[in-house]
Design a protein around this motif. Sequence first.
Motif, mmCIF file in Angstrom:
data_model
loop_
_atom_site.group_PDB
_atom_site.id
_atom_site.type_symbol
_atom_site.label_atom_id
_atom_site.label_comp_id
_atom_site.label_asym_id
_atom_site.label_seq_id
_atom_site.Cartn_x
_atom_site.Cartn_y
_atom_site.Cartn_z
ATOM 1 N N GLY A 269 -15.391 -51.527 28.292
ATOM 2 C CA GLY A 269 -15.472 -50.546 27.206
ATOM 3 C C GLY A 269 -15.855 -49.175 27.703
ATOM 4 O O GLY A 269 -16.609 -48.456 27.048
ATOM 5 N N ALA A 270 -15.335 -48.794 28.875
ATOM 6 C CA ALA A 270 -15.802 -47.566 29.538
ATOM 7 C C ALA A 270 -14.875 -46.378 29.360
ATOM 8 O O ALA A 270 -15.059 -45.353 30.016
ATOM 9 C CB ALA A 270 -16.022 -47.835 31.029
ATOM 10 N N SER A 271 -13.907 -46.481 28.465
ATOM 11 C CA SER A 271 -12.985 -45.358 28.293
ATOM 12 C C SER A 271 -13.569 -44.237 27.439
ATOM 13 O O SER A 271 -13.022 -43.139 27.372
ATOM 14 C CB SER A 271 -11.658 -45.839 27.680
ATOM 15 N N ASP A 272 -14.707 -44.513 26.770
ATOM 16 C CA ASP A 272 -15.381 -43.461 26.009
ATOM 17 C C ASP A 272 -16.817 -43.894 25.707
ATOM 18 O O ASP A 272 -17.275 -44.960 26.142
ATOM 19 C CB ASP A 272 -14.635 -43.122 24.712
ATOM 20 N N GLY A 273 -17.543 -43.055 24.971
ATOM 21 C CA GLY A 273 -18.885 -43.397 24.507
ATOM 22 C C GLY A 273 -19.882 -43.754 25.594
ATOM 23 O O GLY A 273 -19.933 -43.125 26.655
ATOM 24 N N LEU A 274 -20.696 -44.775 25.311
ATOM 25 C CA LEU A 274 -21.749 -45.189 26.239
ATOM 26 C C LEU A 274 -21.172 -45.616 27.582
ATOM 27 O O LEU A 274 -21.728 -45.306 28.638
ATOM 28 C CB LEU A 274 -22.558 -46.340 25.642
ATOM 29 N N GLY A 275 -20.059 -46.351 27.550
ATOM 30 C CA GLY A 275 -19.459 -46.844 28.788
ATOM 31 C C GLY A 275 -19.016 -45.720 29.697
ATOM 32 O O GLY A 275 -19.256 -45.758 30.914
ATOM 33 N N TYR A 276 -18.389 -44.706 29.122
ATOM 34 C CA TYR A 276 -17.934 -43.559 29.905
ATOM 35 C C TYR A 276 -19.124 -42.816 30.506
ATOM 36 O O TYR A 276 -19.101 -42.427 31.679
ATOM 37 C CB TYR A 276 -17.114 -42.626 29.029
ATOM 38 N N ALA A 277 -20.162 -42.616 29.699
ATOM 39 C CA ALA A 277 -21.356 -41.902 30.179
ATOM 40 C C ALA A 277 -22.021 -42.665 31.328
ATOM 41 O O ALA A 277 -22.459 -42.054 32.305
ATOM 42 C CB ALA A 277 -22.347 -41.715 29.030
ATOM 43 N N MET A 278 -22.079 -43.989 31.213
ATOM 44 C CA MET A 278 -22.676 -44.788 32.287
ATOM 45 C C MET A 278 -21.812 -44.750 33.541
ATOM 46 O O MET A 278 -22.330 -44.664 34.663
ATOM 47 C CB MET A 278 -22.900 -46.222 31.814
ATOM 48 N N ALA A 279 -20.499 -44.793 33.356
ATOM 49 C CA ALA A 279 -19.593 -44.728 34.500
ATOM 50 C C ALA A 279 -19.779 -43.418 35.262
ATOM 51 O O ALA A 279 -19.889 -43.410 36.495
ATOM 52 C CB ALA A 279 -18.144 -44.863 34.025
ATOM 53 N N ILE B 231 -23.858 -38.311 8.479
ATOM 54 C CA ILE B 231 -24.778 -39.155 9.250
ATOM 55 C C ILE B 231 -25.752 -38.292 10.051
ATOM 56 O O ILE B 231 -26.938 -38.594 10.151
ATOM 57 C CB ILE B 231 -23.984 -40.099 10.175
ATOM 58 N N GLU B 232 -25.242 -37.202 10.612
ATOM 59 C CA GLU B 232 -26.109 -36.310 11.390
ATOM 60 C C GLU B 232 -27.195 -35.689 10.523
ATOM 61 O O GLU B 232 -28.268 -35.335 11.006
ATOM 62 C CB GLU B 232 -25.268 -35.222 12.060
ATOM 63 N N ALA B 233 -26.918 -35.558 9.210
ATOM 64 C CA ALA B 233 -27.913 -35.006 8.291
ATOM 65 C C ALA B 233 -29.053 -36.002 8.058
ATOM 66 O O ALA B 233 -30.186 -35.608 7.762
ATOM 67 C CB ALA B 233 -27.255 -34.649 6.966
ATOM 68 N N LYS B 234 -28.750 -37.293 8.183
ATOM 69 C CA LYS B 234 -29.758 -38.329 7.959
ATOM 70 C C LYS B 234 -30.434 -38.792 9.244
ATOM 71 O O LYS B 234 -31.598 -39.154 9.264
ATOM 72 C CB LYS B 234 -29.107 -39.550 7.280
ATOM 73 N N PHE B 235 -29.659 -38.805 10.334
ATOM 74 C CA PHE B 235 -30.165 -39.315 11.605
ATOM 75 C C PHE B 235 -30.021 -38.254 12.685
ATOM 76 O O PHE B 235 -29.075 -37.466 12.679
ATOM 77 C CB PHE B 235 -29.387 -40.563 12.050
ATOM 78 N N ARG B 236 -30.935 -38.315 13.616
ATOM 79 C CA ARG B 236 -30.807 -37.453 14.786
ATOM 80 C C ARG B 236 -30.040 -38.244 15.841
ATOM 81 O O ARG B 236 -30.593 -39.112 16.511
ATOM 82 C CB ARG B 236 -32.191 -37.049 15.313
ATOM 83 N N LEU B 237 -28.758 -37.963 15.953
ATOM 84 C CA LEU B 237 -27.915 -38.721 16.870
ATOM 85 C C LEU B 237 -28.223 -38.358 18.322
ATOM 86 O O LEU B 237 -28.303 -37.190 18.683
ATOM 87 C CB LEU B 237 -26.438 -38.448 16.585
ATOM 88 N N MET B 238 -28.389 -39.390 19.141
ATOM 89 C CA MET B 238 -28.568 -39.185 20.569
ATOM 90 C C MET B 238 -27.204 -39.070 21.228
ATOM 91 O O MET B 238 -26.204 -39.546 20.699
ATOM 92 C CB MET B 238 -29.341 -40.354 21.182
ATOM 93 N N GLN B 239 -27.168 -38.459 22.393
ATOM 94 C CA GLN B 239 -25.934 -38.360 23.154
ATOM 95 C C GLN B 239 -25.805 -39.578 24.072
ATOM 96 O O GLN B 239 -26.812 -40.141 24.523
ATOM 97 C CB GLN B 239 -25.913 -37.081 23.978
ATOM 98 N N PRO B 240 -24.586 -40.005 24.372
ATOM 99 C CA PRO B 240 -24.382 -41.170 25.233
ATOM 100 C C PRO B 240 -25.066 -41.061 26.599
ATOM 101 O O PRO B 240 -25.401 -42.076 27.216
ATOM 102 C CB PRO B 240 -22.852 -41.216 25.390
#
Length: 267
Positions: free
Chosen positions: A14-24, A214-223
């Motif tokens: 699952g590394a083509s985007d999101g958490l997987g890409y950031a870890m890669a 969602i960003e108004a309700k939660f403070r989204l973290m970056q991958p």
Amino acid sequence: MVKALENVHVVITGASDGLGYAMAEALLDKGAKVAVASRPGSKLTEAVKKLKEKGYTTVFELPLDVRSEGSVEDAVKWVKTEWGKIDVLVNNAGIGMRTVNPRFLAEPQPFYKVTPVGFRDLIETNLTGYFLVARGFTPLMIEQGKGRIINISMNHETMKRKGFVPYGPSRAATESLSAIMAEDLKESGISVNMLLPGGATATGMIPDDLRSEIEAKFRLMQPEVMAEPIVFLASPEAEGITGERIVASEFESWLKGFRQHFNENIR
């Protein structure tokens, strides 16, 4: 300059985007050889191309459908042929609540309204996928006498949140699977640990049309919150650590406690 993770071979699903890409990217930056694994297609190809354009020469494209035994077998064969070994497996591939309810946060849907097809599809990816991929690569690690498996999870609160069937149960089961895997492999020189962001993150699991809401309700973290802990778990310093559940947003304090405990035990 010698980099900290040179000669460390990592497969990330699952590394083509999101958490997987950031870890890669974090692992590549430290010199690791990284197979970016995801379902075959333009998204995977573009992700690998983007990393190469950033100057990472040790990135590899690995088509892998975690729900398919045959696809997992092909990925294992590729690793054996191209690398001859695997040091770290990161189980990260997953799909979110948007697949069963596009407005899962704004309008939570009770479990009895989730379709059986939607339930099965998510469980097949998020839970069975972790099992199949770990099952596929573990024999190679046992043969080597060493290896590390890192299963990506999520907050316990989300496992109990209203309207979060089947995503919550899929990750609760992932944690049970991880704990048992760690026990099963204790005598094999293979570690199994869990890593989770520690809160809502800005990934593709959040629908674009709901992002501002969602960003108004939660403070989204970056991958990128996953970068430091994944590098640590792939590093020599993490040798022998198994059965841990590490929260990325709290990693600094966790690491401080780990090092203090380690130093006290070697005095």
